[in-house]
Design a protein around this motif. Sequence first.
Motif, PDB file in Angstrom:
ATOM      1  N   LEU A 190       0.514  -1.455  -0.025  1.00  0.00           N
ATOM      2  CA  LEU A 190      -0.074   0.138  -0.328  1.00  0.00           C
ATOM      3  C   LEU A 190       0.416   1.137  -0.353  1.00  0.00           C
ATOM      4  O   LEU A 190       0.414   1.920  -0.885  1.00  0.00           O
ATOM      5  CB  LEU A 190      -0.879  -0.136   0.940  1.00  0.00           C
ATOM      6  N   ALA A 191       2.121   0.961   0.881  1.00  0.00           N
ATOM      7  CA  ALA A 191       2.537   2.209   1.438  1.00  0.00           C
ATOM      8  C   ALA A 191       3.534   2.291  -0.649  1.00  0.00           C
ATOM      9  O   ALA A 191       3.411   3.933  -0.876  1.00  0.00           O
ATOM     10  CB  ALA A 191       3.914   2.085   2.141  1.00  0.00           C
ATOM     11  N   GLN A 192       3.794   1.879  -1.034  1.00  0.00           N
ATOM     12  CA  GLN A 192       5.072   1.541  -2.010  1.00  0.00           C
ATOM     13  C   GLN A 192       3.824   1.929  -3.516  1.00  0.00           C
ATOM     14  O   GLN A 192       4.271   2.461  -4.352  1.00  0.00           O
ATOM     15  CB  GLN A 192       5.531  -0.006  -2.700  1.00  0.00           C
ATOM     16  N   GLU A 193       2.707   1.585  -3.835  1.00  0.00           N
ATOM     17  CA  GLU A 193       1.970   2.374  -4.781  1.00  0.00           C
ATOM     18  C   GLU A 193       1.014   3.435  -4.154  1.00  0.00           C
ATOM     19  O   GLU A 193       0.509   3.580  -4.601  1.00  0.00           O
ATOM     20  CB  GLU A 193       1.330   1.002  -5.105  1.00  0.00           C
ATOM     21  N   LYS A 194       1.449   3.587  -3.609  1.00  0.00           N
ATOM     22  CA  LYS A 194       0.254   6.008  -2.663  1.00  0.00           C
ATOM     23  C   LYS A 194      -0.535   5.688  -2.906  1.00  0.00           C
ATOM     24  O   LYS A 194      -1.475   6.071  -3.100  1.00  0.00           O
ATOM     25  CB  LYS A 194       1.367   6.491  -3.525  1.00  0.00           C
ATOM     26  N   ILE A 195      -1.238   3.822  -2.172  1.00  0.00           N
ATOM     27  CA  ILE A 195      -2.794   4.057  -1.765  1.00  0.00           C
ATOM     28  C   ILE A 195      -2.775   4.794  -0.869  1.00  0.00           C
ATOM     29  O   ILE A 195      -2.324   5.295   0.406  1.00  0.00           O
ATOM     30  CB  ILE A 195      -2.479   2.508  -1.154  1.00  0.00           C
ATOM     31  N   ASP A 196      -4.169   5.613  -0.885  1.00  0.00           N
ATOM     32  CA  ASP A 196      -4.963   6.561   0.821  1.00  0.00           C
ATOM     33  C   ASP A 196      -6.494   6.055   1.378  1.00  0.00           C
ATOM     34  O   ASP A 196      -6.507   6.733   1.707  1.00  0.00           O
ATOM     35  CB  ASP A 196      -4.444   7.590   0.042  1.00  0.00           C
ATOM     36  N   LEU A 197      -6.788   4.918   0.621  1.00  0.00           N
ATOM     37  CA  LEU A 197      -8.499   4.589   0.290  1.00  0.00           C
ATOM     38  C   LEU A 197      -7.890   3.283   1.055  1.00  0.00           C
ATOM     39  O   LEU A 197      -7.725   3.143  -0.904  1.00  0.00           O
ATOM     40  CB  LEU A 197      -9.209   5.018   0.204  1.00  0.00           C
ATOM     41  N   VAL A 198      -8.719   2.119   1.580  1.00  0.00           N
ATOM     42  CA  VAL A 198      -8.551   1.046   1.603  1.00  0.00           C
ATOM     43  C   VAL A 198      -9.893   0.537   1.563  1.00  0.00           C
ATOM     44  O   VAL A 198     -10.529   1.395   2.613  1.00  0.00           O
ATOM     45  CB  VAL A 198      -7.625   1.040   3.133  1.00  0.00           C
ATOM     46  N   VAL A 199     -10.656  -0.284   0.868  1.00  0.00           N
ATOM     47  CA  VAL A 199     -11.562  -0.626   0.312  1.00  0.00           C
ATOM     48  C   VAL A 199     -11.932  -2.130   1.527  1.00  0.00           C
ATOM     49  O   VAL A 199     -10.797  -2.845   0.661  1.00  0.00           O
ATOM     50  CB  VAL A 199     -12.315  -0.266  -0.445  1.00  0.00           C
ATOM     51  N   LEU A 200     -12.478  -2.887   2.304  1.00  0.00           N
ATOM     52  CA  LEU A 200     -12.164  -3.777   2.720  1.00  0.00           C
ATOM     53  C   LEU A 200     -13.898  -4.805   2.025  1.00  0.00           C
ATOM     54  O   LEU A 200     -14.667  -4.119   2.544  1.00  0.00           O
ATOM     55  CB  LEU A 200     -12.353  -4.157   4.182  1.00  0.00           C
TER      56      LEU A 200
END
Length: 64
Positions: free
Chosen positions: A11-21
């Motif tokens: 998630l950090a590598q891809e610069k993800i700022d929203l997580v949907v489960l």
Amino acid sequence: MEQEKKQMEILAQEKIDLVVLARYHQILTPAFINAYKNKIINIHHSFLPAFAGKNHICKPIKKG
């Protein structure tokens, strides 16, 4: 939790700022929750049958 550590790295590598489960059946650690505070959405089948039909995701949000 090793799996969660790997997920956080990706998630950090891809610069993800929203997580949907969706159907995620694991307990998140406080470290994960704190890393994505107010940026985690859990879409869970328990909304059904109370919020069935069109806009079933928006209905519980509007209800509060």
